[in-house]
Design a protein around this motif. Structure first.
Motif, PDB file in Angstrom:
ATOM      1  N   LYS A   1      15.983  50.509  93.798  1.00  0.00           N
ATOM      2  CA  LYS A   1      14.846  50.053  92.997  1.00  0.00           C
ATOM      3  C   LYS A   1      13.810  49.340  93.861  1.00  0.00           C
ATOM      4  O   LYS A   1      12.596  49.509  93.667  1.00  0.00           O
ATOM      5  N   ASP A   2      14.265  48.568  94.829  1.00  0.00           N
ATOM      6  CA  ASP A   2      13.358  47.801  95.685  1.00  0.00           C
ATOM      7  C   ASP A   2      12.717  48.634  96.789  1.00  0.00           C
ATOM      8  O   ASP A   2      11.961  48.101  97.609  1.00  0.00           O
ATOM      9  N   GLY A   3      13.042  49.917  96.834  1.00  0.00           N
ATOM     10  CA  GLY A   3      12.422  50.789  97.828  1.00  0.00           C
ATOM     11  C   GLY A   3      13.048  50.741  99.201  1.00  0.00           C
ATOM     12  O   GLY A   3      12.450  51.188 100.185  1.00  0.00           O
ATOM     13  N   GLN A   4      14.281  50.206  99.298  1.00  0.00           N
ATOM     14  CA  GLN A   4      14.944  50.133 100.592  1.00  0.00           C
ATOM     15  C   GLN A   4      15.513  51.477 101.030  1.00  0.00           C
ATOM     16  O   GLN A   4      15.926  51.636 102.183  1.00  0.00           O
ATOM     17  N   ALA A   5      15.563  52.441 100.114  1.00  0.00           N
ATOM     18  CA  ALA A   5      16.095  53.762 100.438  1.00  0.00           C
ATOM     19  C   ALA A   5      15.467  54.785  99.495  1.00  0.00           C
ATOM     20  O   ALA A   5      14.791  54.437  98.517  1.00  0.00           O
ATOM     21  N   ASP A   6      15.691  56.054  99.815  1.00  0.00           N
ATOM     22  CA  ASP A   6      15.117  57.153  99.036  1.00  0.00           C
ATOM     23  C   ASP A   6      16.072  57.706  97.992  1.00  0.00           C
ATOM     24  O   ASP A   6      15.645  58.409  97.076  1.00  0.00           O
ATOM     25  N   ALA A   7      17.364  57.429  98.136  1.00  0.00           N
ATOM     26  CA  ALA A   7      18.345  57.987  97.204  1.00  0.00           C
ATOM     27  C   ALA A   7      19.648  57.209  97.306  1.00  0.00           C
ATOM     28  O   ALA A   7      19.905  56.504  98.295  1.00  0.00           O
ATOM     29  N   LEU A   8      20.465  57.338  96.251  1.00  0.00           N
ATOM     30  CA  LEU A   8      21.786  56.710  96.204  1.00  0.00           C
ATOM     31  C   LEU A   8      22.821  57.760  95.847  1.00  0.00           C
ATOM     32  O   LEU A   8      22.624  58.552  94.914  1.00  0.00           O
ATOM     33  N   VAL A   9      23.942  57.746  96.577  1.00  0.00           N
ATOM     34  CA  VAL A   9      25.084  58.613  96.283  1.00  0.00           C
ATOM     35  C   VAL A   9      26.274  57.725  95.957  1.00  0.00           C
ATOM     36  O   VAL A   9      26.585  56.794  96.706  1.00  0.00           O
TER      37      VAL A   9
ATOM     38  N   GLY B   1      16.153  62.186  85.268  1.00  0.00           N
ATOM     39  CA  GLY B   1      15.456  61.454  84.212  1.00  0.00           C
ATOM     40  C   GLY B   1      15.332  59.972  84.454  1.00  0.00           C
ATOM     41  O   GLY B   1      14.619  59.287  83.712  1.00  0.00           O
ATOM     42  N   VAL B   2      15.994  59.434  85.479  1.00  0.00           N
ATOM     43  CA  VAL B   2      15.829  58.018  85.821  1.00  0.00           C
ATOM     44  C   VAL B   2      14.817  57.900  86.962  1.00  0.00           C
ATOM     45  O   VAL B   2      14.552  58.855  87.683  1.00  0.00           O
ATOM     46  N   ASN B   3      14.256  56.709  87.106  1.00  0.00           N
ATOM     47  CA  ASN B   3      13.214  56.479  88.113  1.00  0.00           C
ATOM     48  C   ASN B   3      13.815  56.276  89.500  1.00  0.00           C
ATOM     49  O   ASN B   3      13.752  55.185  90.074  1.00  0.00           O
ATOM     50  N   GLY B   4      14.409  57.297  90.025  1.00  0.00           N
ATOM     51  CA  GLY B   4      15.016  57.239  91.344  1.00  0.00           C
ATOM     52  C   GLY B   4      15.983  58.387  91.510  1.00  0.00           C
ATOM     53  O   GLY B   4      16.435  58.991  90.533  1.00  0.00           O
ATOM     54  N   VAL B   5      16.300  58.695  92.766  1.00  0.00           N
ATOM     55  CA  VAL B   5      17.233  59.783  93.050  1.00  0.00           C
ATOM     56  C   VAL B   5      18.650  59.224  93.085  1.00  0.00           C
ATOM     57  O   VAL B   5      19.004  58.452  93.977  1.00  0.00           O
ATOM     58  N   VAL B   6      19.450  59.604  92.097  1.00  0.00           N
ATOM     59  CA  VAL B   6      20.843  59.165  91.999  1.00  0.00           C
ATOM     60  C   VAL B   6      21.717  60.403  91.881  1.00  0.00           C
ATOM     61  O   VAL B   6      21.488  61.250  91.018  1.00  0.00           O
TER      62      VAL B   6
END
Length: 337
Positions: free
Chosen positions: A91-99, A289-294
């Motif tokens: 959320k804070d922009g420290q990365a582009d995606a979470l796995v 559908g969420v605001n980020g790549v998960v």
């Protein structure tokens, strides 16, 4: 590109997941941030120091959300868990995606709390990529994020699945089908009937109702839409059926000397079959559908599977899917969808 990897929430130890993250980081020239207990991650990383390439960091965590934890409660109470800290970093922009290979319900709930939904998307959808006998994969959405859905939710799943197929897989005009018990227009329950009407009148290439037995054999469409309850049953039934078939085949060929010789001669073909149907090759399921790549990886993910999930996250981030989904919604609204 920076990818966050939760190494505490899965069934296998951090060492295995770190190995997969390091391999993927070097293969795709990524910066990988491992979220977990500092000593465990540091020890695992030390095993790979001699090999060049990739940048690797640690985001320390002190708590773990386990598979049997109540999802919403765990996300709210375990603020120092690897999953929650990873979502906050995303959320804070420290990365582009979470796995994460962790508790699916917790990943979905945590993503909604931390990231929020893309405007216009009523609910996020979990998407799976499955193989077919036509040597082409197809997409299924939703496979577990939402047990009870309304037609407008399934309509949004269709849009997200088609956008993913177009933007990430490069399919120019993806076809969409509605998973159902029959192909006639009036088949299914009330939600299925109403969804059929909505999709038929929309801008997507809607192919109508699709029976599940056709998906792996014929692959009649690029994207299949259903609610998460049905989709999860379909996914697990498919995995179980493939596993049962493999076991029966192995028992059969080991029955006598002649079939054992045949199995030896066909060992490469059997290996190819296992590779095609292995969840490891597809890595993980994107939460759209969420605001980020998960990306939610399989709970039993090993190094290979985590590497595949990181690749899924990388391609989704490169495609800027969130922006494309928002644009697709705007276009749908303009068309009266």
């Amino acid at each position: 590109m920076r990818i966050l990897v939760d190494v505490m929430g899965g069934d296998l130890p951090p060492r295995e997941l770190v190995a997969g993250g390091v391999a993927a980081g070097r293969r795709y020239s990524l910066d990988v941030i491992f979220i977990g207990e500092t000593r465990a991650v540091s020890t695992a990383l030390a095993e790979h120091r001699e090999s060049p390439g990739g940048q690797f960091d640690i985001l320390p965590s002190t708590e773990i959300i386990r598979m049997d934890d109540p999802p919403v409660r765990a996300v709210r109470e375990k603020k120092n868990s690897s999953l929650v800290l990873g979502l906050e970093a995303l959320k804070d922009g420290q990365a582009d995606a979470l796995v994460s290979p962790g508790n699916t319900g917790a990943v979905v709930a945590g993503s909604l709390f931390a990231l929020g939904r893309i405007p216009g998307i009523p609910r996020p959808g979990l998407m799976a990529v499955l193989p077919s006998l036509r040597n082409q994969d197809f997409l299924v959405i939703d496979v577990g994020a939402n047990a009870d859905c309304a037609p407008e939710h399934l309509q949004a799943f269709a849009l997200m699945g088609a956008t993913y197929a177009q933007s990430v897989l490069g399919i120019p005009d993806p076809s969409v089908g509605l998973l159902n018990i029959g192909e006639e227009d009036t088949k299914g329950n009330r939600v299925a009937n109403e969804t059929f009407t909505v999709l038929r009148g929309g801008p997507l290439s809607f192919a109508g109702n699709i029976e599940p037995h056709r998906l792996l054999t014929e692959r009649p469409v690029d994207v299949v839409v259903c609610d998460g309850f049905i989709g999860n049953i379909f996914l697990k039934s498919t995995e179980g059926g493939i596993a049962a078939f493999s076991t029966l085949l192995k028992r059969s060929v080991l029955r006598n000397a002649i079939t054992k010789v045949g199995a030896f001669l066909l060992r490469r073909s059997f290996a190819d079959m296992r590779k095609v149907f292995s969840y490891k090759r597809r890595g993980g399921a994107p939460l759209l559908g969420v605001n980020g790549v998960v990306v939610i990886a399989h709970g039993r993910s090993d190094a290979e599977a985590i590497g595949g999930a990181i690749d899924v996250a990388r391609r989704q981030a490169e495609a800027d899917l969130g922006r494309r989904l928002a644009q697709g919604l705007e276009g749908w609204a303009a068309d009266g969808g």
